[in-house]
Design an enzyme around this catalytic site. Structure first.
Site, mmCIF file in Angstrom:
data_model
loop_
_atom_site.group_PDB
_atom_site.id
_atom_site.type_symbol
_atom_site.label_atom_id
_atom_site.label_comp_id
_atom_site.label_asym_id
_atom_site.label_seq_id
_atom_site.Cartn_x
_atom_site.Cartn_y
_atom_site.Cartn_z
ATOM 1 N N GLY A 1 0.780 -1.230 0.000
ATOM 2 C CA GLY A 1 0.000 0.000 0.000
ATOM 3 C C GLY A 1 0.810 1.278 0.000
ATOM 4 N N ASP B 1 -3.421 2.410 11.824
ATOM 5 C CA ASP B 1 -4.651 2.269 12.607
ATOM 6 C C ASP B 1 -4.343 1.751 14.003
ATOM 7 O OD1 ASP B 1 -4.437 -0.482 11.902
ATOM 8 O OD2 ASP B 1 -5.881 -0.256 10.307
ATOM 9 N N SER B 2 -4.272 0.450 14.240
ATOM 10 C CA SER B 2 -4.047 -0.049 15.607
ATOM 11 C C SER B 2 -2.679 0.353 16.144
ATOM 12 C CB SER B 2 -4.201 -1.571 15.654
ATOM 13 O OG SER B 2 -3.072 -2.208 15.084
ATOM 14 N N GLY B 3 -1.697 0.468 15.258
ATOM 15 C CA GLY B 3 -0.340 0.816 15.670
ATOM 16 C C GLY B 3 0.522 -0.393 15.981
ATOM 17 N N THR C 1 1.573 -3.086 14.154
ATOM 18 C CA THR C 1 2.601 -3.391 13.164
ATOM 19 C C THR C 1 3.680 -2.317 13.144
ATOM 20 O OG1 THR C 1 0.981 -4.573 11.823
ATOM 21 C CG2 THR C 1 3.013 -3.897 10.719
ATOM 22 N N LEU C 2 3.269 -1.053 13.130
ATOM 23 C CA LEU C 2 4.244 0.043 13.055
ATOM 24 C C LEU C 2 5.096 0.125 14.311
ATOM 25 C CD1 LEU C 2 4.744 2.034 10.711
ATOM 26 C CD2 LEU C 2 2.610 0.836 10.527
ATOM 27 N N LYS D 1 -5.782 6.737 11.559
ATOM 28 C CA LYS D 1 -7.044 6.500 12.270
ATOM 29 C C LYS D 1 -6.732 6.465 13.759
ATOM 30 C CE LYS D 1 -9.390 3.560 8.848
ATOM 31 N NZ LYS D 1 -9.996 2.224 8.673
ATOM 32 N N PHE E 1 -13.654 1.836 6.251
ATOM 33 C CA PHE E 1 -12.777 1.032 5.406
ATOM 34 C C PHE E 1 -12.492 1.810 4.123
ATOM 35 C CE2 PHE E 1 -11.174 -2.220 2.701
ATOM 36 C CZ PHE E 1 -10.469 -3.052 3.565
ATOM 37 N N ASP F 1 -6.265 -1.230 -0.537
ATOM 38 C CA ASP F 1 -7.096 -2.124 -1.335
ATOM 39 C C ASP F 1 -8.229 -2.746 -0.532
ATOM 40 O OD1 ASP F 1 -6.260 -5.418 -0.954
ATOM 41 O OD2 ASP F 1 -5.064 -3.904 0.074
#
Length: 174
Positions: free
Chosen positions: A42, A101-103, A105-106, A129, A150, A157
């Site tokens: 993305g 978003d949730s944070g 992974t980052l 978000k 979404f 995607d």
């Protein structure tokens, strides 16, 4: 069931904001080279457009991570699918992401990259978000704060569709 796409942010709005971010990054990194690390897939659309608008020297690298497996919700377990090609030691690194978003992974990714001894490490995202955040992540450059909907387009995607839209849209299922 068919899906419709409602425009959330127009192509003009997105392009204007990316130019503004590029100007700010150029100012903040004046006299230095910035090493952009794109989180695939993305982030690639955003990073390409952003890189064109940065006036200081730029180098690029790509990595792919997964925290979803076969599910639609993050498992919280991050897997490196494709690692970087170059070391980060002593580089000014800017991670470029499509959406935070949730944070989870980052947060993991920034910790991992920080262990590779960059001179500096920052995060730039096109979309944020904040109301979805479960792990605190410092975002240094944000394109837009958006509601918890979404979204697709500009690299984002829905079932591998709509990445190529030149705007940010909301998927609405009939």
């Amino acid at each position: 069931m068919a899906e419709k796409i409602r425009v959330l942010l127009s192509e003009e709005e997105v392009n204007k904001r990316i130019s503004e971010i590029g100007q700010q990054i150029s100012k903040d990194y004046a006299g230095r080279q910035v090493h952009l690390v794109c989180v695939l897939k993305g982030g690639s659309f955003f990073m390409c457009e952003l890189a064109k608008r940065i006036t200081v020297p730029v180098s690029l690298d790509f990595m792919s991570v997964s925290s979803y497996g076969g599910d639609t919700k993050s498992s919280g377990v991050v897997k490196i699918v494709k690692d970087l090609d170059e070391p980060l030691k002593d580089k000014d690194v800017l991670v470029v992401e499509d959406i935070v978003d949730s944070g989870r992974t980052l947060s993991y990714l920034l910790e991992l990259l920080g262990q590779r001894e960059p001179k500096s490490l920052a995060l730039c995202t096109l979309l944020d978000k904040p109301e979805r955040r479960v792990v605190d992540v410092k975002v240094d450059y944000t394109g837009f704060n958006i509601p918890d909907e979404f979204v697709v387009g500009y690299g984002l995607d829905y079932d591998q569709k709509y990445r190529n839209l030149p705007y940010i849209g909301v998927v609405e299922i009939d």
